[in-house]
Write an enzyme that holds these catalytic residues in place. Structure first.
Site, mmCIF file in Angstrom:
data_model
loop_
_atom_site.group_PDB
_atom_site.id
_atom_site.type_symbol
_atom_site.label_atom_id
_atom_site.label_comp_id
_atom_site.label_asym_id
_atom_site.label_seq_id
_atom_site.Cartn_x
_atom_site.Cartn_y
_atom_site.Cartn_z
ATOM 1 N N SER A 1 1.650 -9.980 -1.178
ATOM 2 C CA SER A 1 1.280 -8.576 -0.988
ATOM 3 C C SER A 1 1.614 -8.016 0.393
ATOM 4 O O SER A 1 1.823 -6.813 0.536
ATOM 5 C CB SER A 1 -0.212 -8.380 -1.272
ATOM 6 O OG SER A 1 -1.001 -9.214 -0.448
ATOM 7 N N LYS B 1 0.801 -1.229 0.000
ATOM 8 C CA LYS B 1 0.000 0.000 0.000
ATOM 9 C C LYS B 1 0.836 1.283 0.000
ATOM 10 O O LYS B 1 0.412 2.305 -0.507
ATOM 11 C CB LYS B 1 -0.963 0.000 1.185
ATOM 12 C CG LYS B 1 -2.093 -1.013 1.002
ATOM 13 C CD LYS B 1 -3.257 -0.719 1.915
ATOM 14 C CE LYS B 1 -4.473 -1.549 1.545
ATOM 15 N NZ LYS B 1 -4.288 -2.998 1.850
ATOM 16 N N GLU C 1 -9.628 7.301 3.641
ATOM 17 C CA GLU C 1 -10.561 6.452 4.368
ATOM 18 C C GLU C 1 -9.860 5.128 4.618
ATOM 19 O O GLU C 1 -8.979 4.733 3.851
ATOM 20 C CB GLU C 1 -11.842 6.227 3.563
ATOM 21 C CG GLU C 1 -11.794 5.076 2.555
ATOM 22 C CD GLU C 1 -10.846 5.310 1.394
ATOM 23 O OE1 GLU C 1 -10.608 6.470 1.042
ATOM 24 O OE2 GLU C 1 -10.319 4.317 0.857
HETATM 25 C C1 LIG Z 1 -5.130 -4.023 1.471
HETATM 26 C C2 LIG Z 1 -4.437 -5.283 1.151
HETATM 27 C C3 LIG Z 1 -4.834 -6.108 0.072
HETATM 28 C C4 LIG Z 1 -6.028 -5.813 -0.784
HETATM 29 O O1 LIG Z 1 -5.995 -4.618 -1.475
HETATM 30 P P1 LIG Z 1 -5.762 -4.532 -3.041
HETATM 31 O O2 LIG Z 1 -6.022 -3.109 -3.359
HETATM 32 O O3 LIG Z 1 -6.717 -5.453 -3.723
HETATM 33 O O4 LIG Z 1 -4.357 -4.929 -3.299
HETATM 34 C C5 LIG Z 1 -4.098 -7.253 -0.189
HETATM 35 N N1 LIG Z 1 -3.037 -7.611 0.573
HETATM 36 C C6 LIG Z 1 -2.628 -6.862 1.620
HETATM 37 C C7 LIG Z 1 -1.462 -7.316 2.424
HETATM 38 C C8 LIG Z 1 -3.315 -5.683 1.953
HETATM 39 O O5 LIG Z 1 -2.901 -4.962 3.008
#
Ligand SMILES: *Cc1c(COP(=O)(O)O)cnc(C)c1O
Length: 405
Positions: free
Chosen positions: A387, A98, A120
């Site tokens: 992610s 993020k 938000e």
């Molecule tokens: C917020 C988040 C997501 C989902 O958000 P996307 O905008 O779909 O990427 C996925 N993995 C992690 C670790 C997150 O913090």
């Protein structure tokens, strides 16, 4: 200079549509602000000084490039003898992808002379990333958060406050993300002269889905170079979990024209589509308007947005970004559901086999790899967006996982 922004693409069209999805479904007063933002963004994104400054921040502050890690023991536990690689966004500062977006938009706001940032947040991850970027860049930060979410995510509320952000409790509606989003929009309408609104995923009215995609494309641009270096060819499959869709689009977008590379977007199936307790906007939703754009959303027969459910807070969003909706309808990507229970199994497997504790969101993508390993032709190259790290989830995991003494 490292390239961090994707080159300008054909999509969306000048009015922000991805073949009917997307657009700007907002009150008249916001229209002008969005049009201006789009114009300013296009100018700034093409500016080499801006790109260089962003690349420096991503490198020296956030820790880019993130590594690409081959996971041999996990691959050996599955059929098919595949070569599986993880793009390690868990190693980015604050523990997930993020920050790529929050830093990019924070820097954009600074360029535009806007000193006040609003955001938000649901689970608080986007709020923490934005508060971090604002601290670094010397910007005022106000985060709207539902009262219910503040109660559930106390640690992230505390983190945001440590970072100097003001967290505004939203007590309207269901007291969750949907209501926090409405409050943030209201604030922006009243204060757009000095305020920039940082949306946290590839959602919202144009130009947000495009802008967030561009800022997250650094994931795919790096991964492309890294896999070519490691394997001498492109991967056969890209896999990523989809909340609003930013880590997935960030990975997919730079491979869009490589038609032999298959895209797999993994949706949260929660307790099962049939139970209604899920967050699978493509597999269990329909086309409608939410958060200022046309997309696949969870809604009832009257078009009222229905609550999403997932064990992972970051996938708990009742829609999916418009570019994903376009990918879904054109077949460029496949969208597959993974349940809470399946994600929990995958989380434990990859932790034990590789020493990597994924975020619960990420565990959905890992599960999909395990599920499809036996169905693919053998010896495929599979690249997964890892992610985020799982540290934020360990408390809630204790409710689901126990060990013998
Ligand atoms: C917020 C988040 C997501 C989902 O958000 P996307 O905008 O779909 O990427 C996925 N993995 C992690 C670790 C997150 O913090």
């Amino acid at each position: 200079m490292a390239q961090t922004l994707a080159p300008l693409q054909q999509r969306p069209d000048p009015r922000g549509h991805y073949a009917g999805f997307g657009g700007r479904y907002v009150p008249e007063t916001l229209m002008q602000t969005l049009i201006e933002l789009e114009r300013e963004y296009s100018a700034v994104a093409a500016d080499r000084d801006f790109q260089a400054e962003l690349a420096t921040l991503l490198g020296e502050y956030a820790g880019r490039p993130t590594p690409l890690t081959r996971v041999r023991r996990f691959a050996d536990s599955l059929p098919g003898n595949h070569r599986i690689y993880l793009k390690r966004e868990d190693l980015l500062h604050t523990g997930a992808h993020k920050l790529n977006n929050s830093l990019g938009q924070g820097l954009l706001a600074k360029r535009l002379g806007k000193k006040r940032i609003i955001a938000e947040t649901g689970a608080g991850q986007h709020g923490v990333a934005t508060a971090t970027a604002c601290a670094l860049l010397g910007l005022e930060c106000i985060v709207y958060m539902g009262a219910e979410d503040m109660e559930r995510q106390k640690l992230n509320v505390f983190r945001m406050r440590l970072l100097g952000a003001r967290v505004v409790k939203v007590t309207s509606g269901t007291e969750t993300l949907k209501d926090a989003t409405n409050e943030a929009m209201r604030d922006w309408m009243a204060n757009c002269d000095d305020t920039h609104y940082i949306i946290g995923s590839c959602v919202g009215p144009h130009p947000f889905p495009m802008m967030v995609r561009d800022f997250q494309s650094v994931i795919g641009i790096e991964a492309r170079g890294q896999i070519l270096e490691a394997e001498g060819r492109l991967p056969d499959h890209l896999v990523a979990c989809v909340g609003g869709g930013s880590n997935s689009l960030g990975l997919f977008h730079p491979f869009y024209d490589d038609e032999a590379v298959a895209f797999w977007g993994v949706e949260a199936e929660g307790e099962g589509i049939a139970t209604g307790l899920h967050a699978a906007a493509v597999n269990g939703g329909s086309v409608g308007v939410f958060h200022g754009s046309m997309s696949y959303v969870l809604q009832d027969q009257d078009g009222q947005i229905t609550p999403a459910h997932s064990i992972s807070a970051g996938l708990d969003y009742p829609g999916i970004g418009p570019e994903h909706s376009f990918y879904a309808d054109t077949g460029r990507a496949k969208y597959v559901p993974v349940s809470d229970a399946e994600a929990l199994v995958a989380l434990q497997e990859i932790s034990r086999l590789e020493g990597l504790i994924p975020a619960l969101e990420t565990a959905h993508a890992i599960s999909q790899v395990a599920k499809m390993a036996g169905e693919l032709p053998p010896e495929q190259i599979i690249l997964v967006c890892f992610s985020g790290r799982g540290d934020k989830d360990v408390f809630s995991l204790q409710e689901h996982i126990s060990f013998d003494e």
